[in-house]
Design an enzyme around this catalytic site. Structure first.
Site, PDB file in Angstrom:
ATOM      1  N   SER A   8      20.756   3.101  -4.197  1.00 31.29           N
ATOM      2  CA  SER A   8      19.719   2.633  -5.126  1.00 31.29           C
ATOM      3  C   SER A   8      19.379   3.758  -6.095  1.00 31.29           C
ATOM      4  O   SER A   8      18.862   4.807  -5.702  1.00 31.29           O
ATOM      5  CB  SER A   8      18.465   2.225  -4.354  1.00 31.29           C
ATOM      6  N   HIS A  32      22.985  -0.254  -6.702  1.00 31.72           N
ATOM      7  CA  HIS A  32      21.786  -1.094  -6.624  1.00 31.72           C
ATOM      8  C   HIS A  32      20.790  -0.672  -7.706  1.00 31.72           C
ATOM      9  O   HIS A  32      20.425   0.498  -7.811  1.00 31.72           O
ATOM     10  CB  HIS A  32      21.175  -0.921  -5.230  1.00 31.72           C
ATOM     11  N   ASP A  34      17.068  -1.359  -9.244  1.00 31.27           N
ATOM     12  CA  ASP A  34      15.764  -1.966  -8.981  1.00 31.27           C
ATOM     13  C   ASP A  34      15.016  -2.205 -10.275  1.00 31.27           C
ATOM     14  O   ASP A  34      14.594  -1.262 -10.942  1.00 31.27           O
ATOM     15  CB  ASP A  34      14.933  -1.044  -8.075  1.00 31.27           C
ATOM     16  N   MET A  36      11.681  -3.591 -11.895  1.00 30.50           N
ATOM     17  CA  MET A  36      10.290  -3.900 -11.499  1.00 30.50           C
ATOM     18  C   MET A  36       9.431  -4.094 -12.739  1.00 30.50           C
ATOM     19  O   MET A  36       9.573  -3.361 -13.716  1.00 30.50           O
ATOM     20  CB  MET A  36       9.723  -2.728 -10.694  1.00 30.50           C
ATOM     21  N   HIS A  65      18.600  -6.033  -8.605  1.00 35.53           N
ATOM     22  CA  HIS A  65      17.520  -6.552  -7.753  1.00 35.53           C
ATOM     23  C   HIS A  65      16.283  -6.768  -8.627  1.00 35.53           C
ATOM     24  O   HIS A  65      15.612  -5.810  -9.004  1.00 35.53           O
ATOM     25  CB  HIS A  65      17.256  -5.524  -6.631  1.00 35.53           C
ATOM     26  N   MET A  67      12.758  -7.532  -9.189  1.00 31.82           N
ATOM     27  CA  MET A  67      11.420  -7.646  -8.588  1.00 31.82           C
ATOM     28  C   MET A  67      10.459  -7.956  -9.722  1.00 31.82           C
ATOM     29  O   MET A  67       9.642  -7.122 -10.129  1.00 31.82           O
ATOM     30  CB  MET A  67      11.069  -6.335  -7.870  1.00 31.82           C
ATOM     31  N   MET A 168      14.067  -7.621   2.721  1.00 34.97           N
ATOM     32  CA  MET A 168      13.331  -6.386   2.419  1.00 34.97           C
ATOM     33  C   MET A 168      12.801  -5.787   3.719  1.00 34.97           C
ATOM     34  O   MET A 168      12.135  -6.463   4.503  1.00 34.97           O
ATOM     35  CB  MET A 168      12.152  -6.678   1.473  1.00 34.97           C
ATOM     36  N   ASP A 222      17.214  -3.599   2.466  1.00 38.56           N
ATOM     37  CA  ASP A 222      16.752  -2.672   1.440  1.00 38.56           C
ATOM     38  C   ASP A 222      15.403  -2.084   1.835  1.00 38.56           C
ATOM     39  O   ASP A 222      14.430  -2.828   2.005  1.00 38.56           O
ATOM     40  CB  ASP A 222      16.626  -3.472   0.124  1.00 38.56           C
TER      41      ASP A 222
HETATM   42  C1  DX5 Z   1      12.115  -0.819  -3.090  1.00 36.41           C
HETATM   43  C2  DX5 Z   1      13.483  -0.942  -3.655  1.00 36.41           C
HETATM   44  C3  DX5 Z   1      14.532  -0.174  -2.956  1.00 36.41           C
HETATM   45  C4  DX5 Z   1      14.335   1.322  -2.908  1.00 36.41           C
HETATM   46  C5  DX5 Z   1      14.850   1.789  -1.579  1.00 36.41           C
HETATM   47  O1  DX5 Z   1      11.307  -1.759  -3.691  1.00 36.41           O
HETATM   48  O2  DX5 Z   1      13.889  -2.297  -3.679  1.00 36.41           O
HETATM   49  O3  DX5 Z   1      15.824  -0.493  -3.446  1.00 36.41           O
HETATM   50  O4  DX5 Z   1      15.005   2.004  -3.923  1.00 36.41           O
HETATM   51  O5  DX5 Z   1      14.570   3.126  -1.447  1.00 36.41           O
HETATM   52  P1  DX5 Z   1      14.689   3.895  -0.046  1.00 36.41           P
HETATM   53  O6  DX5 Z   1      16.077   3.730   0.424  1.00 36.41           O
HETATM   54  O7  DX5 Z   1      14.336   5.291  -0.397  1.00 36.41           O
HETATM   55  O8  DX5 Z   1      13.688   3.254   0.887  1.00 36.41           O
HETATM   56 ZN    ZN Z   2      15.985  -2.795  -4.202  1.00 37.70          ZN
END
Ligand code: DX5
Ligand code: ZN
Length: 261
Positions: A8, A32, A34, A36, A65, A67, A168, A222
């Site tokens: 990620s 990956h 993220d 947001m 991903h 969010m 999650m 994740d």
């Molecule tokens: C959290 C994200 C993850 C995050 C995971 O909302 O969806 O992808 O980057 O990070 P680690 O592996 O550090 O928990």
């Molecule tokens: Zn993620």
């Protein structure tokens, strides 16, 4: 079981994203990303322009991903961003010919339909199905996810439309949080559904009636993944592991990736 690793980039140094990705490419199966929006989760991160740049400059599949609230409003622009990496001409570094058929767009079931423009309300099976069909219509792999507090069983009828289901194991929004091991109940339930479906297909023989219902999705987890929690997740049935901090903060990233497999 074939285990796939998805670093990620939320935990990477954004000043040098391309070299950060190169540093984890060996042993990784996809990257990956993220996304947001500050509404669905209490943080704001990466958006469309970054996805577009990455689609144009790296060859590894991208695992986007989302969010974000009402993802139906943004599927087209994220799909366009991924497709922009397919120029048809392969450059020296291998970019240009990416195949979006290996990329994923994953949405959160809770918020599909939030715009009111779909056939069902936010969080409904109908809305989620419609969003997954939008993704599929662009030739991109489909994923859906649920937050820790959202039960997964209510989406059983959507499973045939999914190429991946993301469980999650932290509250989405931030990297570096603690792994919620009780989420493994969801992973085990999903694994059970896959096994039931495979057994049904095998049992149907030449009739093949249940083959049409065959499920074929990856189980991704994740949040809070390290060598120890990866083991728990794999034993429960997960086959795609996302890891941010564990990989990017490691002294030896290659070894960290190997330790997860
Ligand atoms: C959290 C994200 C993850 C995050 C995971 O909302 O969806 O992808 O980057 O990070 P680690 O592996 O550090 O928990
Ligand atoms: Zn993620």
């Amino acid at each position: 079981m074939d285990i796939k690793i998805a670093p990620s980039i939320l935990s990477a140094d954004f000043c040098k994203l391309k070299s950060e990705i190169r540093s984890v490419a060996a042993g990784s199966d996809m990257i990956h990303i993220d996304v947001m929006d500050g509404h669905f989760v209490p943080n704001i991160s990466i958006g469309v322009p970054v996805v577009e740049s990455l689609a144009k400059s790296i060859t590894l599949p991208l695992d986007v991903h989302l969010m974000i609230e009402s993802p139906e409003k943004y599927i087209t622009i994220f799909a366009d961003a991924l497709v922009s990496g397919m120029t048809g001409k392969t450059k020296k570094d291998g970019t240009g010919n990416r195949d979006v058929g290996r990329d994923f767009i994953t949405v959160h079931a809770e918020t599909c339909g939030g715009s009111g423009a779909l056939s069902g309300p936010a969080g409904s099976v109908e809305a989620l199905s419609e969003v997954l069909k939008m993704i599929k219509s662009r030739g991109i792999k489909t994923g859906f996810s649920v937050k820790p507090a959202t039960p997964i069983e209510q989406y059983e009828s959507v499973l045939p439309l999914a190429d991946m289901v993301l469980v999650m194991t932290v509250e989405p929004g931030f990297g570096g949080q603690k792994f919620m091991d009780y989420m493994m109940a969801k992973v085990k339930w999903l694994k059970g559904k896959l096994e039931e479906s495979n057994a049904g297909a095998a049992g149907s023989g030449a009739q093949g009636s249940t083959l049409t219902r065959l499920l074929n999705f990856d189980i991704e987890i994740d949040g809070g993944i390290n060598a120890e929690t990866a083991k728990i997740a794999k034993e429960s049935g997960a086959n795609v592991l996302v890891a941010g901090n564990y990989i990017f903060k490691a002294r030896n990233r290659k070894k960290a990736i190997e330790a997860l497999k």
